[in-house]
Design a protein around this motif. Structure first.
Motif, PDB file in Angstrom:
ATOM      1  N   LEU A  64       0.853  -1.181   0.000  1.00 23.11           N
ATOM      2  CA  LEU A  64       0.000   0.000   0.000  1.00 23.11           C
ATOM      3  C   LEU A  64       0.893   1.236   0.000  1.00 23.11           C
ATOM      4  CD1 LEU A  64      -2.891   1.079   0.054  1.00 23.11           C
ATOM      5  CD2 LEU A  64      -2.747   1.092   2.548  1.00 23.11           C
ATOM      6  N   PRO A  65       1.012   1.887  -1.160  1.00 17.40           N
ATOM      7  CA  PRO A  65       1.861   3.078  -1.238  1.00 17.40           C
ATOM      8  C   PRO A  65       1.301   4.238  -0.421  1.00 17.40           C
ATOM      9  CG  PRO A  65       1.367   2.211  -3.429  1.00 17.40           C
ATOM     10  CD  PRO A  65       0.466   1.509  -2.457  1.00 17.40           C
ATOM     11  N   CYS A  66       2.190   4.987   0.171  1.00 15.66           N
ATOM     12  CA  CYS A  66       1.859   6.262   0.798  1.00 15.66           C
ATOM     13  C   CYS A  66       3.175   6.968   1.082  1.00 15.66           C
ATOM     14  CB  CYS A  66       1.030   6.098   2.073  1.00 15.66           C
ATOM     15  SG  CYS A  66       1.909   5.527   3.527  1.00 15.66           S
ATOM     16  N   ASP A  67       3.090   8.286   1.213  1.00 14.83           N
ATOM     17  CA  ASP A  67       4.283   9.034   1.604  1.00 14.83           C
ATOM     18  C   ASP A  67       4.638   8.668   3.039  1.00 14.83           C
ATOM     19  OD1 ASP A  67       4.540  10.284  -0.843  1.00 14.83           O
ATOM     20  OD2 ASP A  67       3.447  12.085  -0.206  1.00 14.83           O
ATOM     21  N   TRP A  68       5.894   8.876   3.398  1.00 13.26           N
ATOM     22  CA  TRP A  68       6.387   8.452   4.698  1.00 13.26           C
ATOM     23  C   TRP A  68       6.097   9.507   5.765  1.00 13.26           C
ATOM     24  CZ3 TRP A  68      11.601   5.398   4.393  1.00 13.26           C
ATOM     25  CH2 TRP A  68      11.395   4.226   3.668  1.00 13.26           C
ATOM     26  N   ASN A  69       4.822   9.725   6.037  1.00 10.65           N
ATOM     27  CA  ASN A  69       4.435  10.603   7.134  1.00 10.65           C
ATOM     28  C   ASN A  69       3.135  10.079   7.731  1.00 10.65           C
ATOM     29  OD1 ASN A  69       2.033  12.134   5.985  1.00 10.65           O
ATOM     30  ND2 ASN A  69       3.588  12.608   4.435  1.00 10.65           N
ATOM     31  N   SER A  70       2.850  10.515   8.935  1.00  9.74           N
ATOM     32  CA  SER A  70       1.693  10.001   9.678  1.00  9.74           C
ATOM     33  C   SER A  70       0.367  10.326   9.016  1.00  9.74           C
ATOM     34  CB  SER A  70       1.700  10.569  11.104  1.00  9.74           C
ATOM     35  OG  SER A  70       2.853  10.153  11.791  1.00  9.74           O
ATOM     36  N   LEU A  71       0.226  11.525   8.474  1.00  6.85           N
ATOM     37  CA  LEU A  71      -1.051  11.923   7.885  1.00  6.85           C
ATOM     38  C   LEU A  71      -1.400  11.097   6.653  1.00  6.85           C
ATOM     39  CD1 LEU A  71      -0.865  15.805   8.317  1.00  6.85           C
ATOM     40  CD2 LEU A  71      -2.188  14.150   9.668  1.00  6.85           C
ATOM     41  N   ASP A  72      -0.437  10.906   5.759  1.00  7.47           N
ATOM     42  CA  ASP A  72      -0.693  10.100   4.559  1.00  7.47           C
ATOM     43  C   ASP A  72      -0.942   8.640   4.922  1.00  7.47           C
ATOM     44  OD1 ASP A  72      -0.585  12.200   2.771  1.00  7.47           O
ATOM     45  OD2 ASP A  72       1.531  11.913   2.303  1.00  7.47           O
ATOM     46  N   ALA A  73      -0.233   8.146   5.920  1.00  3.01           N
ATOM     47  CA  ALA A  73      -0.429   6.759   6.359  1.00  3.01           C
ATOM     48  C   ALA A  73      -1.818   6.582   6.962  1.00  3.01           C
ATOM     49  CB  ALA A  73       0.641   6.373   7.370  1.00  3.01           C
ATOM     50  N   ARG A  74      -2.234   7.537   7.762  1.00  2.00           N
ATOM     51  CA  ARG A  74      -3.577   7.486   8.353  1.00  2.00           C
ATOM     52  C   ARG A  74      -4.633   7.420   7.258  1.00  2.00           C
ATOM     53  NH1 ARG A  74      -6.141  12.408  11.954  1.00  2.00           N
ATOM     54  NH2 ARG A  74      -8.096  11.383  12.510  1.00  2.00           N
ATOM     55  N   ARG A  75      -4.510   8.305   6.282  1.00  2.00           N
ATOM     56  CA  ARG A  75      -5.454   8.344   5.167  1.00  2.00           C
ATOM     57  C   ARG A  75      -5.449   7.029   4.395  1.00  2.00           C
ATOM     58  NH1 ARG A  75      -4.058   8.820   0.562  1.00  2.00           N
ATOM     59  NH2 ARG A  75      -2.169  10.032   0.898  1.00  2.00           N
ATOM     60  N   ALA A  76      -4.263   6.492   4.107  1.00  2.00           N
ATOM     61  CA  ALA A  76      -4.147   5.248   3.334  1.00  2.00           C
ATOM     62  C   ALA A  76      -4.813   4.083   4.061  1.00  2.00           C
ATOM     63  CB  ALA A  76      -2.678   4.943   3.050  1.00  2.00           C
ATOM     64  N   VAL A  77      -4.626   3.995   5.368  1.00  2.00           N
ATOM     65  CA  VAL A  77      -5.231   2.903   6.138  1.00  2.00           C
ATOM     66  C   VAL A  77      -6.751   3.051   6.165  1.00  2.00           C
ATOM     67  CG1 VAL A  77      -5.455   1.947   8.474  1.00  2.00           C
ATOM     68  CG2 VAL A  77      -3.197   2.337   7.493  1.00  2.00           C
ATOM     69  N   VAL A  78      -7.230   4.255   6.384  1.00  2.00           N
ATOM     70  CA  VAL A  78      -8.674   4.489   6.381  1.00  2.00           C
ATOM     71  C   VAL A  78      -9.269   4.113   5.022  1.00  2.00           C
ATOM     72  CG1 VAL A  78     -10.431   6.323   6.412  1.00  2.00           C
ATOM     73  CG2 VAL A  78      -8.711   6.195   8.230  1.00  2.00           C
ATOM     74  N   GLU A  79      -8.614   4.531   3.947  1.00  2.00           N
ATOM     75  CA  GLU A  79      -9.109   4.206   2.606  1.00  2.00           C
ATOM     76  C   GLU A  79      -9.074   2.709   2.345  1.00  2.00           C
ATOM     77  OE1 GLU A  79      -6.840   6.634  -0.113  1.00  2.00           O
ATOM     78  OE2 GLU A  79      -7.872   8.479   0.516  1.00  2.00           O
ATOM     79  N   ALA A  80      -8.054   2.021   2.831  1.00  2.00           N
ATOM     80  CA  ALA A  80      -7.965   0.570   2.646  1.00  2.00           C
ATOM     81  C   ALA A  80      -9.115  -0.129   3.382  1.00  2.00           C
ATOM     82  CB  ALA A  80      -6.621   0.047   3.142  1.00  2.00           C
ATOM     83  N   ILE A  81      -9.376   0.302   4.600  1.00  2.00           N
ATOM     84  CA  ILE A  81     -10.482  -0.292   5.369  1.00  2.00           C
ATOM     85  C   ILE A  81     -11.809  -0.007   4.670  1.00  2.00           C
ATOM     86  CG2 ILE A  81     -11.773  -0.164   7.543  1.00  2.00           C
ATOM     87  CD1 ILE A  81      -8.995   0.406   8.898  1.00  2.00           C
ATOM     88  N   ASP A  82     -12.006   1.245   4.257  1.00  2.00           N
ATOM     89  CA  ASP A  82     -13.252   1.621   3.583  1.00  2.00           C
ATOM     90  C   ASP A  82     -13.448   0.876   2.263  1.00  2.00           C
ATOM     91  OD1 ASP A  82     -13.729   3.328   5.686  1.00  2.00           O
ATOM     92  OD2 ASP A  82     -13.291   5.171   4.560  1.00  2.00           O
ATOM     93  N   ALA A  83     -12.339   0.506   1.610  1.00  2.00           N
ATOM     94  CA  ALA A  83     -12.404  -0.227   0.343  1.00  2.00           C
ATOM     95  C   ALA A  83     -12.604  -1.730   0.555  1.00  2.00           C
ATOM     96  CB  ALA A  83     -11.141   0.025  -0.478  1.00  2.00           C
ATOM     97  N   GLY A  84     -12.634  -2.153   1.814  1.00  3.41           N
ATOM     98  CA  GLY A  84     -12.860  -3.567   2.100  1.00  3.41           C
ATOM     99  C   GLY A  84     -11.625  -4.431   1.988  1.00  3.41           C
ATOM    100  N   ILE A  85     -10.454  -3.830   1.994  1.00  5.26           N
ATOM    101  CA  ILE A  85      -9.209  -4.612   1.952  1.00  5.26           C
ATOM    102  C   ILE A  85      -9.004  -5.206   3.343  1.00  5.26           C
ATOM    103  CG2 ILE A  85      -6.700  -4.517   1.663  1.00  5.26           C
ATOM    104  CD1 ILE A  85      -7.182  -2.158  -0.294  1.00  5.26           C
TER     105      ILE A  85
END
Length: 185
Positions: A64-85
């Motif tokens: 799961l690509p994301c920039d190496w910072n907390s905000l982008d990681a938070r967003r990526a995880v939320v989007e992954a959960i919302d996408a049903g991954i």
């Protein structure tokens, strides 16, 4: 030199040993189907994670690509959960990324470590203070810095020494905290 590949492999193996079978590898670069040839930090950490995951036939690594910072990681995880991954483990390429992942899990009411275990990489102080506290690969940066200063001092004190420079690989320590605990708080 940092033990990026070996540390990432140890981090993923730790998640596997804790029962994780679908590991989100958070902070990869775009297009990670084939590892890049360059020795960049992201690439060597990806290679280590990939090696540990592919060595275990019942484990799947999910980049799961994301920039190496907390905000982008938070967003990526939320989007992954919302996408049903579906995933039950997260290996984050840095502790900052892992801290963002912890927040993203909390945003979606996913319990760490009961439902998803999280492993970081770097050993930053904030990982000890997060809730849950963050399991990580501690690079022992102070020991590495002391070694580098020692080599520099030797070179300064012996400028005519024809001995070529040496390459040292830092040691790492896997620090287990609450985010990968077997029994959830």
């Amino acid at each position: 030199m940092l033990p990026n590949e070996a540390g990432a492999a140890a981090a993923c193996q730790h998640l596997i040993d804790r029962g994780c079978r679908r590991i989100l590898i958070l902070g990869t670069r775009e297009g990670v189907d084939e590892p890049h040839v360059s020795p960049m930090t992201a690439d060597t950490r990806w290679l280590g994670a990939l090696g540990a995951v592919t060595a275990n036939p019942h484990v799947e690594g999910i980049p799961l690509p994301c920039d190496w910072n907390s905000l982008d990681a938070r967003r990526a995880v939320v989007e992954a959960i919302d996408a049903g991954i579906g995933f039950d483990g997260v290996f984050a390429m840095t502790d900052s990324v892992a801290l963002g992942a912890l927040r993203g899990l909390a945003d979606r009411s996913v319990n760490c470590p009961r439902e998803v275990k999280v492993m970081g990489f770097d050993g930053v102080l904030e990982g000890q203070l997060s809730v849950p506290s963050l399991s990580t690969i501690d690079l022992g940066v102070s020991a590495l810095a002391a070694s580098a200063v020692g080599m520099l001092m030797q070179r300064i004190e012996n400028p005519d020494d024809p001995t070529p420079g040496r390459r040292e690989v830092a040691e790492f320590t896997l620090v287990e905290r609450e985010s990968t605990a077997l029994s959830a708080p």
